[in-house]
Design a protein around this motif. Sequence first.
Motif, PDB file in Angstrom:
ATOM      1  N   VAL A   1      42.134  40.424  33.950  1.00  0.00           N
ATOM      2  CA  VAL A   1      42.682  40.588  35.299  1.00  0.00           C
ATOM      3  C   VAL A   1      42.229  39.367  36.105  1.00  0.00           C
ATOM      4  O   VAL A   1      41.142  39.369  36.690  1.00  0.00           O
ATOM      5  CB  VAL A   1      42.204  41.881  35.989  1.00  0.00           C
TER       6      VAL A   1
ATOM      7  N   LYS B   1      43.822  32.576  34.823  1.00  0.00           N
ATOM      8  CA  LYS B   1      44.595  32.888  33.619  1.00  0.00           C
ATOM      9  C   LYS B   1      44.325  31.959  32.444  1.00  0.00           C
ATOM     10  O   LYS B   1      44.057  32.404  31.325  1.00  0.00           O
ATOM     11  CB  LYS B   1      46.088  32.883  33.955  1.00  0.00           C
TER      12      LYS B   1
ATOM     13  N   GLU C   1      44.122  35.924  43.848  1.00  0.00           N
ATOM     14  CA  GLU C   1      45.365  36.379  43.227  1.00  0.00           C
ATOM     15  C   GLU C   1      45.700  37.788  43.742  1.00  0.00           C
ATOM     16  O   GLU C   1      45.505  38.792  43.059  1.00  0.00           O
ATOM     17  CB  GLU C   1      45.207  36.403  41.701  1.00  0.00           C
TER      18      GLU C   1
ATOM     19  N   GLU D   1      47.327  40.579  41.777  1.00  0.00           N
ATOM     20  CA  GLU D   1      46.609  41.292  40.724  1.00  0.00           C
ATOM     21  C   GLU D   1      45.807  42.480  41.259  1.00  0.00           C
ATOM     22  O   GLU D   1      45.144  43.179  40.487  1.00  0.00           O
ATOM     23  CB  GLU D   1      45.654  40.335  39.998  1.00  0.00           C
TER      24      GLU D   1
END
Length: 261
Positions: free
Chosen positions: A35, A15, A169, A172
């Motif tokens: 993403v 991120k 992640e 996601e």
Amino acid sequence: MSRLPAVKVLVTRPKLKAVHLAEELAEAGAKPIIVPLLTFHTRIDDGNAKLCQEGERFDWLFFSSTNGVEHFHALLSAYSSLEAWSHCHIAAVGQKTAEEIERLFGREADLVPDDYTADALAATFAQAHDSASRILLIQGNLSRPALANGLKRNGFVFEKMVVYDTVEEISEQELLNDVLKKEQPEVLTFTSPSSIEAFLAFIDDAELEQKQLDKLCLVIGPTTEEAAKRHGFRNILLPAQYTADAMIDILVHFYEQRTGE
């Protein structure tokens, strides 16, 4: 004037780092879609806590990524101090890693090879230093063995310190599949072999996965390029410099060539 057409670009970086790349892509005219597929956790355990207090045992710190710099700094902040390690020389793979050293440690790296690879760092170091150097190799849990192997080949003894863990992640996964089906990005960006592996593992449909392999795959570094080839990507772009800015430059060049500009 926009340098890129309004092409949709999937940004898979973690991120915090994804934001910078997305901003640069948008400024160049592209439509970035973030993403994040991976995140990084500082490895806090008794072994690392103890090692943080043993700076006097080492002459050199070797970093192969900005992540290593960030998480080593976090561990020193928790268990020791920068001053306790200030006598150590620092070697870094790549200019971005060197810049992170300067930002967090307040000093320049002592050795940065012209070629931003682990092999180049090991070879450059071997030319100027003897095997008596006491080296701490700072890595993540999925770091490639190139730097360690290069040091071994040149007769150096070193210790490894795993300062962070790379974690997928999973939260996601649904977003990724939704983006691939509905937004259909034309360009995929990857900055590590782990990001490619997470990308393919998250896709929930075999036909959808096959479609991705024909898309333009923009990567940083030869190890990521090798992973892309190994997993079947057929259209791969690799910039000469292994930086996010260079990724955008080569993408611009690619579309200029296509349009004949």
